[in-house]
Design a protein around this motif. Structure first.
Motif, PDB file in Angstrom:
ATOM      1  N   ALA A 176       1.326   3.722   2.350  1.00  9.46           N
ATOM      2  CA  ALA A 176       0.203   4.389   3.029  1.00  9.46           C
ATOM      3  C   ALA A 176      -0.688   3.228   3.505  1.00  9.46           C
ATOM      4  CB  ALA A 176      -0.541   5.444   1.893  1.00  9.46           C
ATOM      5  N   ASP A 177      -0.709   3.016   4.960  1.00 14.05           N
ATOM      6  CA  ASP A 177      -1.666   1.890   5.368  1.00 14.05           C
ATOM      7  C   ASP A 177      -2.178   2.196   6.829  1.00 14.05           C
ATOM      8  OD1 ASP A 177      -2.203  -1.258   4.546  1.00 14.05           O
ATOM      9  OD2 ASP A 177      -1.680  -1.110   6.663  1.00 14.05           O
ATOM     10  N   MET A 178      -3.473   1.660   6.918  1.00 13.66           N
ATOM     11  CA  MET A 178      -3.948   1.888   8.245  1.00 13.66           C
ATOM     12  C   MET A 178      -3.276   1.413   9.513  1.00 13.66           C
ATOM     13  SD  MET A 178      -6.207   4.300   7.778  1.00 13.66           S
ATOM     14  CE  MET A 178      -6.580   4.460   9.443  1.00 13.66           C
ATOM     15  N   GLU A 179      -2.468   0.170   9.093  1.00  8.11           N
ATOM     16  CA  GLU A 179      -1.616  -0.236  10.146  1.00  8.11           C
ATOM     17  C   GLU A 179      -0.360   0.724  10.596  1.00  8.11           C
ATOM     18  OE1 GLU A 179      -0.719  -4.160   9.031  1.00  8.11           O
ATOM     19  OE2 GLU A 179      -2.801  -4.873   8.663  1.00  8.11           O
ATOM     20  N   LYS A 181       2.224   3.053  12.072  1.00 15.43           N
ATOM     21  CA  LYS A 181       2.353   3.173  13.608  1.00 15.43           C
ATOM     22  C   LYS A 181       2.440   4.844  13.723  1.00 15.43           C
ATOM     23  CE  LYS A 181       4.982  -0.752  15.001  1.00 15.43           C
ATOM     24  NZ  LYS A 181       6.568  -1.409  15.605  1.00 15.43           N
ATOM     25  N   HIS A 182       2.577   5.519  12.842  1.00  7.85           N
ATOM     26  CA  HIS A 182       2.594   7.072  12.535  1.00  7.85           C
ATOM     27  C   HIS A 182       1.735   7.584  11.859  1.00  7.85           C
ATOM     28  CE1 HIS A 182       6.405   6.990  15.400  1.00  7.85           C
ATOM     29  NE2 HIS A 182       6.650   5.907  14.595  1.00  7.85           N
ATOM     30  N   ASP A 183       1.271   8.699  12.050  1.00  6.55           N
ATOM     31  CA  ASP A 183       0.480   9.515  11.156  1.00  6.55           C
ATOM     32  C   ASP A 183       1.530   9.956  10.099  1.00  6.55           C
ATOM     33  OD1 ASP A 183      -1.940   9.146  12.226  1.00  6.55           O
ATOM     34  OD2 ASP A 183      -1.602  11.188  13.525  1.00  6.55           O
ATOM     35  N   TYR A 184       0.942  10.334   8.749  1.00  5.84           N
ATOM     36  CA  TYR A 184       1.950  10.449   7.821  1.00  5.84           C
ATOM     37  C   TYR A 184       2.697  11.689   7.903  1.00  5.84           C
ATOM     38  CZ  TYR A 184      -1.596  14.016   6.085  1.00  5.84           C
ATOM     39  OH  TYR A 184      -2.195  14.875   5.947  1.00  5.84           O
ATOM     40  N   PHE A 185       1.937  12.702   8.735  1.00  3.85           N
ATOM     41  CA  PHE A 185       2.520  14.350   8.682  1.00  3.85           C
ATOM     42  C   PHE A 185       3.807  14.091   9.884  1.00  3.85           C
ATOM     43  CE2 PHE A 185      -1.655  14.330  10.556  1.00  3.85           C
ATOM     44  CZ  PHE A 185      -1.330  14.360  12.068  1.00  3.85           C
ATOM     45  N   GLN A 186       3.765  12.886  10.583  1.00  2.48           N
ATOM     46  CA  GLN A 186       4.718  12.820  11.575  1.00  2.48           C
ATOM     47  C   GLN A 186       6.242  12.382  10.991  1.00  2.48           C
ATOM     48  OE1 GLN A 186       2.549  10.327  14.225  1.00  2.48           O
ATOM     49  NE2 GLN A 186       2.139  11.955  15.456  1.00  2.48           N
ATOM     50  N   LYS A 187       6.286  11.841  10.038  1.00  2.00           N
ATOM     51  CA  LYS A 187       7.530  11.512   9.174  1.00  2.00           C
ATOM     52  C   LYS A 187       8.115  12.261   8.475  1.00  2.00           C
ATOM     53  CE  LYS A 187       8.880   7.840  10.129  1.00  2.00           C
ATOM     54  NZ  LYS A 187       9.575   7.303  11.116  1.00  2.00           N
ATOM     55  N   ASP A 188       9.559  12.332   8.530  1.00  2.00           N
ATOM     56  CA  ASP A 188      10.181  13.189   7.503  1.00  2.00           C
ATOM     57  C   ASP A 188       9.998  12.483   6.026  1.00  2.00           C
ATOM     58  OD1 ASP A 188      12.208  14.491   6.066  1.00  2.00           O
ATOM     59  OD2 ASP A 188      13.515  14.263   7.424  1.00  2.00           O
ATOM     60  N   ASP A 213       9.699   0.666   4.055  1.00  2.00           N
ATOM     61  CA  ASP A 213      10.795   0.714   5.065  1.00  2.00           C
ATOM     62  C   ASP A 213       9.807   1.459   6.238  1.00  2.00           C
ATOM     63  OD1 ASP A 213      13.405   0.534   4.003  1.00  2.00           O
ATOM     64  OD2 ASP A 213      12.764   2.389   2.616  1.00  2.00           O
ATOM     65  N   PHE A 214       8.790   2.005   6.077  1.00  2.00           N
ATOM     66  CA  PHE A 214       8.104   2.597   6.991  1.00  2.00           C
ATOM     67  C   PHE A 214       6.366   2.378   6.219  1.00  2.00           C
ATOM     68  CE2 PHE A 214      11.666   5.226   7.110  1.00  2.00           C
ATOM     69  CZ  PHE A 214      11.978   4.712   8.474  1.00  2.00           C
ATOM     70  N   LEU A 215       5.364   1.977   7.448  1.00  2.00           N
ATOM     71  CA  LEU A 215       4.019   2.189   7.070  1.00  2.00           C
ATOM     72  C   LEU A 215       3.468   3.625   7.752  1.00  2.00           C
ATOM     73  CD1 LEU A 215       2.743  -1.413   7.436  1.00  2.00           C
ATOM     74  CD2 LEU A 215       3.258  -0.136   5.283  1.00  2.00           C
ATOM     75  N   VAL A 216       2.684   4.250   6.950  1.00  2.00           N
ATOM     76  CA  VAL A 216       2.264   5.634   7.821  1.00  2.00           C
ATOM     77  C   VAL A 216       0.841   5.650   7.597  1.00  2.00           C
ATOM     78  CG1 VAL A 216       4.328   7.020   7.601  1.00  2.00           C
ATOM     79  CG2 VAL A 216       2.614   6.774   5.747  1.00  2.00           C
ATOM     80  N   LYS A 217      -0.242   6.101   8.390  1.00  3.67           N
ATOM     81  CA  LYS A 217      -1.476   6.143   8.416  1.00  3.67           C
ATOM     82  C   LYS A 217      -2.048   7.548   8.104  1.00  3.67           C
ATOM     83  CE  LYS A 217      -2.203   6.284  13.266  1.00  3.67           C
ATOM     84  NZ  LYS A 217      -2.615   5.328  14.449  1.00  3.67           N
ATOM     85  N   ILE A 218      -3.055   7.907   7.577  1.00  3.43           N
ATOM     86  CA  ILE A 218      -3.921   8.858   7.550  1.00  3.43           C
ATOM     87  C   ILE A 218      -4.865   8.807   8.571  1.00  3.43           C
ATOM     88  CG2 ILE A 218      -5.296  10.488   6.162  1.00  3.43           C
ATOM     89  CD1 ILE A 218      -4.059   9.048   3.509  1.00  3.43           C
ATOM     90  N   PRO A 219      -4.847   9.669   9.484  1.00  3.97           N
ATOM     91  CA  PRO A 219      -5.793   9.699  10.570  1.00  3.97           C
ATOM     92  C   PRO A 219      -7.195   9.938  10.190  1.00  3.97           C
ATOM     93  CG  PRO A 219      -4.700  11.680  10.507  1.00  3.97           C
ATOM     94  CD  PRO A 219      -3.910  10.931   9.732  1.00  3.97           C
ATOM     95  N   MET A 220      -8.333   8.876  10.759  1.00  8.43           N
ATOM     96  CA  MET A 220      -9.436   9.056  10.273  1.00  8.43           C
ATOM     97  C   MET A 220     -10.434   9.482  11.499  1.00  8.43           C
ATOM     98  SD  MET A 220      -9.175   8.334   7.011  1.00  8.43           S
ATOM     99  CE  MET A 220     -10.797   8.033   6.654  1.00  8.43           C
ATOM    100  N   LYS A 221     -11.128  10.544  11.416  1.00 12.38           N
ATOM    101  CA  LYS A 221     -12.162  10.839  12.736  1.00 12.38           C
ATOM    102  C   LYS A 221     -13.533  10.552  12.458  1.00 12.38           C
ATOM    103  CE  LYS A 221      -8.365  12.680  14.771  1.00 12.38           C
ATOM    104  NZ  LYS A 221      -7.915  11.832  15.966  1.00 12.38           N
TER     105      LYS A 221
END
Length: 248
Positions: A176-179, A181-188, A213-221
């Protein structure tokens, strides 16, 4: 094992008894025998655990949490498990492994909250590093609301090498990292998985990121650029649970 030999607070003590923890004795503040304290007294008597009534000031002097709620249990030190035990816990349930890896979490309240969510969210275990991170202190145990009694927790010398071993066993590692490429809910997030959560200030370390294997981000608004570590962990864990529930 940890050096801390006591559990503070009503719910943590109840869960320690329920979880079969070895308890030497339970100290109860005089005059507090009501509500859930009576439940603790009844459970302790059933298990033949020694109860000692003491002045509240004694508990105040012992307490690290400053929220003992009139009860402290003197216990044997917590026994950490091996990573293999976490894998076996998943196999015993005929489930794909779901593991939480924590990279240098230093705030005991965060660690306790993460363990509590991991237990509620169906994780099979939590992995923490031996150095530069908080262990299972009384504050952590209190913050987990007793969840440490029901969660497999492994303490390892090297998080990076542990990740490598998990990958060899077919477990996908998501950081879980802001770098990301994908939002966390876009990955399987179904299948064998480990979620890496970084420290409160620095996030996931560079070497650990490279092992994921993957870095996923939590979108911040909003205007704040990051979430509390325990909140980020909760968001990730419940997305795993949601996706697994859909697949069932």
């Amino acid at each position: 094992m940890i050096e801390e030999g006591y559990v503070e607070g009503r719910n943590p003590v109840i869960e320690a008894i329920r979880g079969g923890r070895e308890i030497d004795k339970i100290l109860i503040a005089k005059g507090s025998e009501q509500g859930s304290i009576n439940k603790i007294i009844g459970m302790a008597k059933d298990k033949k655990i020694v109860i000692q009534y003491v002045e509240k000031a004694k508990l105040d002097s012992m307490s690290e949490t400053k929220a003992h709620q009139g009860v402290i249990a003197l216990v044997t030190p917590y026994s950490y498990v091996e990573v293999d035990d976490i894998i076996k816990a998943a196999e015993d349930k005929n489930e794909d492994p779901f593991i939480i890896i924590l990279d240098e979490i230093e705030d005991p309240h965060n660690l306790g909250a993460i363990i509590r969510t991991a237990e509620c969210g169906g994780a099979h275990g939590v992995i923490i590093p031996k150095r530069r991170a908080v262990g299972l202190t009384p504050v952590v145990i209190k913050s987990s609301a007793g969840a440490v009694e029901h969660m497999n927790i492994a303490k390892v010398s090297n998080i990076a090498s542990t990740i490598e071993e998990l990958k060899k066993r077919g477990i996908w590692i998501y950081g879980a990292d802001m770098e990301g490429k994908h939002d966390y809910f876009q990955k399987d997030l179904t299948g064998p998985i480990a979620i890496v959560i970084g420290s409160e200030g620095k996030g996931i370390g560079r070497l650990i990121k490279e092992k994921c294997d993957f870095l996923v981000k939590i979108p911040m608004k909003g205007k704040v650029s990051s979430l509390n570590a325990s909140v980020a962990a909760s968001v990730m864990m419940y997305e795993v649970l949601r996706q697994r529930s859909i697949r069932e």
